[in-house]
Design a protein around this motif. Structure first.
Motif, PDB file in Angstrom:
ATOM      1  N   ARG A  33       0.968  -1.027  -0.031  1.00  0.00           N
ATOM      2  CA  ARG A  33      -0.108  -0.234   0.070  1.00  0.00           C
ATOM      3  C   ARG A  33       0.897   1.325  -0.080  1.00  0.00           C
ATOM      4  O   ARG A  33       2.060   1.358   0.624  1.00  0.00           O
ATOM      5  N   THR A  34       0.487   2.121  -0.823  1.00  0.00           N
ATOM      6  CA  THR A  34       1.258   3.365  -0.952  1.00  0.00           C
ATOM      7  C   THR A  34       0.409   4.551  -0.857  1.00  0.00           C
ATOM      8  O   THR A  34      -0.688   4.632  -1.098  1.00  0.00           O
ATOM      9  N   ASP A  42      -6.968  10.008   0.471  1.00  0.00           N
ATOM     10  CA  ASP A  42      -7.677   9.467  -0.885  1.00  0.00           C
ATOM     11  C   ASP A  42      -6.499   9.157  -1.995  1.00  0.00           C
ATOM     12  O   ASP A  42      -7.014   8.616  -3.082  1.00  0.00           O
ATOM     13  N   PHE A  83      -4.203   6.949  -1.931  1.00  0.00           N
ATOM     14  CA  PHE A  83      -3.528   5.810  -1.607  1.00  0.00           C
ATOM     15  C   PHE A  83      -3.722   5.047  -3.017  1.00  0.00           C
ATOM     16  O   PHE A  83      -4.666   4.941  -3.969  1.00  0.00           O
ATOM     17  N   SER A  84      -2.912   3.714  -2.854  1.00  0.00           N
ATOM     18  CA  SER A  84      -3.088   2.802  -4.083  1.00  0.00           C
ATOM     19  C   SER A  84      -2.489   1.605  -3.438  1.00  0.00           C
ATOM     20  O   SER A  84      -1.873   1.304  -2.574  1.00  0.00           O
ATOM     21  N   ARG A 110      -1.258  -2.730  -4.339  1.00  0.00           N
ATOM     22  CA  ARG A 110      -0.608  -3.615  -5.318  1.00  0.00           C
ATOM     23  C   ARG A 110      -0.554  -5.051  -4.643  1.00  0.00           C
ATOM     24  O   ARG A 110       0.142  -5.077  -3.477  1.00  0.00           O
ATOM     25  N   ARG A 150     -11.560  -1.492  -2.453  1.00  0.00           N
ATOM     26  CA  ARG A 150     -10.514  -0.272  -2.355  1.00  0.00           C
ATOM     27  C   ARG A 150      -8.951  -0.740  -2.826  1.00  0.00           C
ATOM     28  O   ARG A 150      -8.187   0.097  -3.307  1.00  0.00           O
ATOM     29  N   THR A 165      -8.567  -2.926  -5.275  1.00  0.00           N
ATOM     30  CA  THR A 165      -8.553  -3.136  -6.716  1.00  0.00           C
ATOM     31  C   THR A 165      -9.203  -1.951  -7.490  1.00  0.00           C
ATOM     32  O   THR A 165      -8.393  -1.664  -8.726  1.00  0.00           O
ATOM     33  N   ASP A 166      -9.931  -0.917  -6.904  1.00  0.00           N
ATOM     34  CA  ASP A 166     -10.318  -0.047  -7.661  1.00  0.00           C
ATOM     35  C   ASP A 166     -10.210   1.360  -6.907  1.00  0.00           C
ATOM     36  O   ASP A 166     -10.547   2.445  -7.373  1.00  0.00           O
ATOM     37  N   GLY A 167      -9.459   1.373  -5.809  1.00  0.00           N
ATOM     38  CA  GLY A 167      -9.167   2.574  -5.063  1.00  0.00           C
ATOM     39  C   GLY A 167     -10.237   3.310  -4.693  1.00  0.00           C
ATOM     40  O   GLY A 167     -10.146   4.828  -4.775  1.00  0.00           O
ATOM     41  N   TRP A 186      -4.697  -6.768   2.686  1.00  0.00           N
ATOM     42  CA  TRP A 186      -5.200  -5.276   2.429  1.00  0.00           C
ATOM     43  C   TRP A 186      -5.641  -4.919   3.641  1.00  0.00           C
ATOM     44  O   TRP A 186      -5.685  -3.652   3.762  1.00  0.00           O
TER      45      TRP A 186
END
Length: 353
Positions: free
Chosen positions: A20-21, A25, A27-28, A30, A127, A129-131, A323
């Motif tokens: 997580r980075t 709002d 964030f992303s 992987r 969140r 997969t699609d943020g 996650w």
């Protein structure tokens, strides 16, 4: 942030590493690795999951899967920022295997530990997969749960509807069993439904047209049994038609109750709702197609859209657990090593991060 996730709540043994980075709002997420080992062969002879067999299989394979997940992610324990393991709800024997393993790794590597609610992991997958930003509306459909939940934040869930008897996935499995289609039942019924005539049998649509967002599938399951007994012995065509009619009734019921929830979301928030579908039944293509149409219809006036995780993330997996661990750790929330395994643990009882 990189977190190792461990999932052993039922009959899949799984380990994953997720990164997580960003903050807020921005964030992303992987997925660096996501290893899932099914116990299908062990349980098929019994027509369902045998808890003792599941727990023993977790014991035998979990350490190897964790090593594989770390290797595929290209990291060691020192590179991790935390360990997350499913603590419930689920089969208590399996939960204990994964939970104790996660605690042991966290203690040995001196890493923060997060005891994850399995349902929260499903709820937060969109969140990853699609943020998605909060809030959003969740239709959670699994073998043990059928719920409509307003997801307000990590650990803040408002359940608007639930099944008053059987879950949708449970109904699929029981109909498959009564029609001799084997286990797991969901994919078998879906495959037969593709070949059948849904209009041949007029099955009920439980709760349809009523106010609220609750579900019921027990009566529908009984209607299938009565009709199957009436026309027995069943031909291949009979089985396909019964499956098609049953699946159509489930889809109609899910769409009706979810439609009520979409309207309520807009009335309460004044915002355009985003609909998320998660859980094993979310892999059913007829369910997805109908929910996409429902979201599009509401989108004409309310701006609703449908978010459905990739098929590999619909069933039980450890990426969603990792996650959920990332989400909680990002908010400074951790658990102590005496966190208990819980066979029952509702989303509403999950503490806010």
């Amino acid at each position: 942030m990189r977190v190792l996730g461990i999932e052993t709540s039922c009959d899949e043994t799984a380990a994953a590493v997720v990164a997580r980075t960003g903050d807020g709002d921005g964030f992303s997420g992987r997925i660096l690795s996501n290893v899932v080992l099914s116990q299908l062969a062990e349980h098929t002879p019994y027509g369902g999951v045998v808890p003792e067999i599941a727990a023993r299989a977790h014991v035998e394979t979990l350490d190897g899967l964790i090593a594989q997940a770390l290797a595929e992610a290209g990291c060691g324990l020192d590179d991790l920022d935390g360990i997350a393991a499913t603590a419930g709800p689920g089969l208590i024997g399996g939960l204990l295997v994964g939970l104790m393993t996660g605690k042991a790794i966290a203690a040995a590597a001196n890493k923060p530990f997060v005891a994850v609610n399995h349902l929260e992991a499903h709820a937060l997958t969109a969140r990853l997969t699609d943020g998605l930003a909060f809030p959003y509306l969740l239709l959670l459909v699994t073998g043990g749960h059928t719920q409509i939940v307003k997801v307000e934040d990590v650990g803040r869930y408002r359940r608007w509807g639930t099944t008053v008897d059987d879950a949708a996935g449970e109904a699929f499995d029981k109909v498959a069993k009564m029609l001799g289609l084997g286990w797991p039942g969901g994919p078998a019924v879906e495959a037969q439904a593709l070949k059948g005539d849904a209009a041949r049998f007029a099955f009920p649509r439980p709760m349809t047209g009523r106010a609220g967002c609750d579900f019921s599938f027990s009566g529908l399951k009984t209607a299938v049994r009565i009709e199957a007994q009436r026309i027995a012995p069943l031909s291949e065509t009979d089985v396909a038609d019964l499956c098609a009619a049953f699946q159509a009734a489930v889809v109609d019921s899910l769409a009706d109750r979810t439609g009520n929830a979409l309207l309520r979301f807009t009335e309460e928030t004044g915002a355009a709702p985003v609909l998320v579908v998660a859980g094993g039944v979310a892999a059913n293509q007829a369910v997805r197609a109908r929910l996409e149409a429902l979201a599009a219809a509401h989108g004409a006036t309310h701006g609703a859209g449908l978010v459905a995780p990739p098929l590999k993330l619909c069933g039980d997996n450890a990426a969603m657990v990792a996650w959920a661990g990332c989400e909680r750790l990002a908010r400074g929330a951790t658990d102590t090593l005496d966190a208990p395994a819980r066979a029952r643990w509702s989303l509403e009882d999950v503490e806010a991060a």
